[in-house]
Design a protein around this motif. Structure first.
Motif, PDB file in Angstrom:
ATOM      1  N   LEU A  36      33.867 144.288 145.048  1.00  0.00           N
ATOM      2  CA  LEU A  36      32.795 145.120 144.495  1.00  0.00           C
ATOM      3  C   LEU A  36      31.993 144.418 143.400  1.00  0.00           C
ATOM      4  N   PRO A  37      31.485 143.198 143.678  1.00  0.00           N
ATOM      5  CA  PRO A  37      30.648 142.537 142.668  1.00  0.00           C
ATOM      6  C   PRO A  37      29.218 143.081 142.695  1.00  0.00           C
ATOM      7  N   THR A  38      28.586 143.194 141.537  1.00  0.00           N
ATOM      8  CA  THR A  38      27.172 143.550 141.487  1.00  0.00           C
ATOM      9  C   THR A  38      26.344 142.281 141.687  1.00  0.00           C
ATOM     10  N   THR A  39      25.017 142.438 141.640  1.00  0.00           N
ATOM     11  CA  THR A  39      24.140 141.296 141.906  1.00  0.00           C
ATOM     12  C   THR A  39      24.374 140.152 140.928  1.00  0.00           C
ATOM     13  N   ALA A  40      24.553 140.473 139.641  1.00  0.00           N
ATOM     14  CA  ALA A  40      24.763 139.420 138.641  1.00  0.00           C
ATOM     15  C   ALA A  40      26.046 138.645 138.910  1.00  0.00           C
ATOM     16  N   VAL A  41      27.078 139.319 139.427  1.00  0.00           N
ATOM     17  CA  VAL A  41      28.344 138.634 139.728  1.00  0.00           C
ATOM     18  C   VAL A  41      28.196 137.794 140.986  1.00  0.00           C
ATOM     19  N   ARG A  42      27.508 138.311 141.997  1.00  0.00           N
ATOM     20  CA  ARG A  42      27.323 137.531 143.236  1.00  0.00           C
ATOM     21  C   ARG A  42      26.511 136.264 142.974  1.00  0.00           C
ATOM     22  N   GLU A  43      25.533 136.356 142.054  1.00  0.00           N
ATOM     23  CA  GLU A  43      24.722 135.180 141.747  1.00  0.00           C
ATOM     24  C   GLU A  43      25.501 134.115 140.992  1.00  0.00           C
ATOM     25  N   ALA A  44      26.730 134.431 140.578  1.00  0.00           N
ATOM     26  CA  ALA A  44      27.565 133.433 139.904  1.00  0.00           C
ATOM     27  C   ALA A  44      27.884 132.261 140.819  1.00  0.00           C
ATOM     28  N   ARG A  45      27.785 132.447 142.122  1.00  0.00           N
ATOM     29  CA  ARG A  45      28.083 131.345 143.049  1.00  0.00           C
ATOM     30  C   ARG A  45      27.227 130.119 142.744  1.00  0.00           C
ATOM     31  N   ASP A  46      25.934 130.323 142.554  1.00  0.00           N
ATOM     32  CA  ASP A  46      25.040 129.190 142.303  1.00  0.00           C
ATOM     33  C   ASP A  46      25.231 128.621 140.901  1.00  0.00           C
ATOM     34  N   ARG A  47      25.448 129.501 139.921  1.00  0.00           N
ATOM     35  CA  ARG A  47      25.646 129.011 138.551  1.00  0.00           C
ATOM     36  C   ARG A  47      26.953 128.219 138.442  1.00  0.00           C
ATOM     37  N   VAL A  48      28.012 128.736 139.036  1.00  0.00           N
ATOM     38  CA  VAL A  48      29.316 128.071 138.935  1.00  0.00           C
ATOM     39  C   VAL A  48      29.300 126.734 139.665  1.00  0.00           C
ATOM     40  N   ARG A  49      28.691 126.701 140.837  1.00  0.00           N
ATOM     41  CA  ARG A  49      28.652 125.447 141.607  1.00  0.00           C
ATOM     42  C   ARG A  49      27.946 124.348 140.809  1.00  0.00           C
ATOM     43  N   SER A  50      26.769 124.657 140.239  1.00  0.00           N
ATOM     44  CA  SER A  50      26.026 123.647 139.477  1.00  0.00           C
ATOM     45  C   SER A  50      26.747 123.288 138.186  1.00  0.00           C
ATOM     46  N   ALA A  51      27.355 124.273 137.525  1.00  0.00           N
ATOM     47  CA  ALA A  51      28.046 124.001 136.257  1.00  0.00           C
ATOM     48  C   ALA A  51      29.239 123.086 136.467  1.00  0.00           C
ATOM     49  N   ILE A  52      29.994 123.284 137.560  1.00  0.00           N
ATOM     50  CA  ILE A  52      31.148 122.430 137.833  1.00  0.00           C
ATOM     51  C   ILE A  52      30.705 120.989 138.105  1.00  0.00           C
ATOM     52  N   ARG A  53      29.679 120.842 138.911  1.00  0.00           N
ATOM     53  CA  ARG A  53      29.220 119.491 139.237  1.00  0.00           C
ATOM     54  C   ARG A  53      28.634 118.784 138.019  1.00  0.00           C
ATOM     55  N   ASN A  54      27.816 119.488 137.224  1.00  0.00           N
ATOM     56  CA  ASN A  54      27.183 118.868 136.058  1.00  0.00           C
ATOM     57  C   ASN A  54      28.148 118.674 134.898  1.00  0.00           C
ATOM     58  N   SER A  55      29.354 119.199 135.009  1.00  0.00           N
ATOM     59  CA  SER A  55      30.381 118.977 133.989  1.00  0.00           C
ATOM     60  C   SER A  55      31.282 117.806 134.347  1.00  0.00           C
ATOM     61  N   GLY A  56      31.019 117.139 135.456  1.00  0.00           N
ATOM     62  CA  GLY A  56      31.793 115.961 135.842  1.00  0.00           C
ATOM     63  C   GLY A  56      32.946 116.252 136.776  1.00  0.00           C
ATOM     64  N   TYR A  57      32.984 117.416 137.402  1.00  0.00           N
ATOM     65  CA  TYR A  57      34.058 117.770 138.333  1.00  0.00           C
ATOM     66  C   TYR A  57      33.492 117.883 139.747  1.00  0.00           C
ATOM     67  N   GLN A  58      34.386 117.995 140.704  1.00  0.00           N
ATOM     68  CA  GLN A  58      33.997 118.071 142.104  1.00  0.00           C
ATOM     69  C   GLN A  58      34.103 119.517 142.593  1.00  0.00           C
ATOM     70  N   PHE A  59      33.023 120.013 143.166  1.00  0.00           N
ATOM     71  CA  PHE A  59      33.096 121.333 143.784  1.00  0.00           C
ATOM     72  C   PHE A  59      33.626 121.161 145.201  1.00  0.00           C
ATOM     73  N   PRO A  60      34.650 121.893 145.607  1.00  0.00           N
ATOM     74  CA  PRO A  60      35.292 121.649 146.908  1.00  0.00           C
ATOM     75  C   PRO A  60      34.358 121.927 148.092  1.00  0.00           C
ATOM     76  N   LEU A  61      34.310 120.982 149.015  1.00  0.00           N
ATOM     77  CA  LEU A  61      33.539 121.173 150.250  1.00  0.00           C
ATOM     78  C   LEU A  61      34.429 121.866 151.275  1.00  0.00           C
ATOM     79  N   GLN A  62      34.952 122.988 150.933  1.00  0.00           N
ATOM     80  CA  GLN A  62      35.829 123.785 151.776  1.00  0.00           C
ATOM     81  C   GLN A  62      35.429 125.253 151.640  1.00  0.00           C
ATOM     82  N   ARG A  63      36.223 126.123 152.232  1.00  0.00           N
ATOM     83  CA  ARG A  63      35.945 127.551 152.140  1.00  0.00           C
ATOM     84  C   ARG A  63      36.592 128.100 150.864  1.00  0.00           C
TER      85      ARG A  63
END
Length: 520
Positions: A36-63
């Motif tokens: 039951l995520p609202t729109t702001a929570v669902r949009e976290a997908r894009d923020r989290v993906r970019s934040a992990i990569r720009n922090s020097g970590y690898q975002f998993p290319l998996q499900r």
């Protein structure tokens, strides 16, 4: 690969612990958030993906599947960005912290990985501390006693003493602190100024108002007992100025009231995160074009309205008949129960409504019906329709009806030094309130007395009973009007330091029901 961390979400004035479960499995790359995520929570997908990569970590290319438990609780806000990112890094073994269950994470992530402030941190801290004190957490959850917040929210979270609170400025630094010796940047964070919000200060002093001594007396009684007041008079007689000065004679907020007001303003993002409590009683003056949602709250996020923003303060309704009938009628139940429950398809949320309502109105559309020096040009039908915009049940919920006449020249030029200051009047109001608190055993006012308490604490002498009976029959008062007269009389007796309601106290209370006989 699986990991779980704790976050929090705020619904209304309640914060709920959320278990963020992350599963990383083989399959086509994807990122799903369920629970039951609202729109702001669902949009976290894009923020989290970019934040992990720009922090020097690898975002998993998996499900990647993120479950927000409990799944039947609606999750809203961007504060779940940080626990989702921590969960993904823990599931992929990029964060090797063995005691993540000791922390509750909240914060919004920028695309570069820095932490941004979120509203409602004070509510989260209060909820965690109360759970710790009550022992309602499970054995596993009882270890999550440290709250990790963005730097801007650190001072706000530390308003709750007894709760461990830490902060860091970026995702990478947070992971380093968790993997190391749990050394955070708390002491390095520059705390914002703790100057109080100047917008809440009341600048109109009681002694700046010329004349209107009987209106000042009425407002002093209203402040002492927490009564609702309606001011009726021609334009320019000083109704708005009196209402603004009224908030300055109210007693200061207690620590509990101040924390509750600050909590509400924090949830709605109206209070700066400077680590200071709201010390001034709120004064809200919505325009007469306000909608029902704007007045009582609601909407998609079921946010509070002006009525709740005025909690423990003053709600000033200028030109009361100009408000829409729908907006005015929705105030009837909250004024009686001192709380407001908003029920929508998404659920129910209860907001406090401990307010003192001050309303003003003209006696007719042109405003000069009761002015002896000006001629009124309104027809009887126009006057009747104008006054009919305020229903009898709503008018009955105002304890005091006060007429505000136009000032003459001598009163207008009255010397400022002849009037009492707000501080002097506030001392008398506070003394009367202390008598009420001692009587009820809590921070309760005479306006909040139940029918049973009214019978016990508002007993009249035989002559007082006879007087009230004559007025009740002559003006055809309702049972609610009868009780409100007794409550006002009880307040007048408290101001005079009397333990009994004398006939003169009752007579003064009766004269403040002018609209019962003139404007209905």
């Amino acid at each position: 690969m699986f990991a779980s961390v704790y976050g929090m979400t705020v619904l209304g004035l309640q914060a709920h612990l959320v278990r963020v479960e992350v599963d990383v499995s083989n399959g086509l790359p994807g990122f799903e958030i369920v629970g039951l995520p609202t729109t702001a929570v669902r949009e976290a997908r894009d923020r989290v993906r970019s934040a992990i990569r720009n922090s020097g970590y690898q975002f998993p290319l998996q499900r990647v599947t993120v479950n927000l438990a409990p799944a039947d609780l609606r999750k809203q806000g961007s504060g779940l960005d940080l626990p989702i990112a921590i969960g993904i890094l823990a599931a992929t073994q990029q964060c090797r912290c063995s005691d993540l269950d000791r922390y509750v994470f909240t914060g919004e992530l920028s695309l570069e990985g820095s932490l941004r402030s979120v509203p409602g941190v004070l509510t989260m801290a209060i909820a965690l501390y109360r759970d710790k004190q009550s022992g309602t957490q499970t054995k596993r959850e009882s270890q999550t006693l440290s709250l990790i917040v963005p730097p801007e929210n650190l001072a706000e979270a530390r308003l709750v003493a007894g709760l461990k609170t830490h902060s860091t400025s970026a995702l990478q630094r947070l992971i380093t602190s968790l993997e190391g010796e749990n050394v955070f940047e708390d002491e390095m964070i520059t705390q914002p100024s703790q100057a109080e919000n100047a917008s809440l200060e009341h600048r109109v002093d009681w002694q700046d108002i010329c004349g209107q001594q009987h209106v000042k007396r009425a407002l002093e009684i209203a402040a002492a007992g927490g009564h609702n007041v309606i001011l009726a008079g021609p334009p320019g007689s000083g109704k708005t100025l009196l209402a603004k000065a009224y908030s300055g004679i109210l007693p200061p907020l207690s620590e509990r009231e101040s924390l509750e007001v600050t909590q509400l303003y924090s949830v709605c993002g109206l209070q700066p995160c400077n680590g200071s409590l709201v010390r001034h009683r709120p004064f809200r003056s919505p325009h007469h074009t306000v909608t029902k949602v704007g007045m009582i709250g609601g909407g998609r996020d079921m946010r509070p309205g002006e009525l709740s923003f005025a909690n423990y303060g003053v709600l000033f309704l200028d030109e009361l008949p100009e408000f829409s009938r729908e907006v005015l009628e929705c105030l009837r139940q909250p004024l009686e129960d001192r709380e407001l429950t908003i029920t929508r398809q998404l659920g129910s949320i209860t907001y406090p409504a401990h307010v003192s309502v001050i309303a003003s109105m003209n006696p007719c559309p042109c405003g000069f019906f009761t002015d002896p020096g000006r001629e009124c040009h309104c027809t009887p039908l126009q006057i009747q329709n104008y006054r009919g915009r305020i229903s009898g049940p709503l008018l009955d919920r105002f304890d005091m009806h006060v007429e505000v006449p136009r000032l003459n020249y001598a009163e207008l030029k009255e010397r400022r030094g002849n009037n009492e200051s707000s501080e002097t009047v506030r001392e008398r109001v506070l003394a009367a309130r202390e008598r009420q608190w001692a009587r009820f055993g809590s921070a309760k006012t005479n306006a909040e007395m139940t029918s049973k308490e009214s019978k016990e604490y508002s007993r009249l002498t035989p002559s007082g009973e006879a007087l009230l009976q004559r007025v009740f029959d002559a003006q055809n008062l309702s049972a609610r009007g009868h009780d409100r007269i007794l409550r006002v009389a009880r307040t007048i007796a408290d101001l005079s330091g009397s333990s009994d309601i004398l006939p003169e106290h009752l007579a003064e209370a009766i004269q403040f029901r002018a609209l019962d006989k003139r404007l209905i």
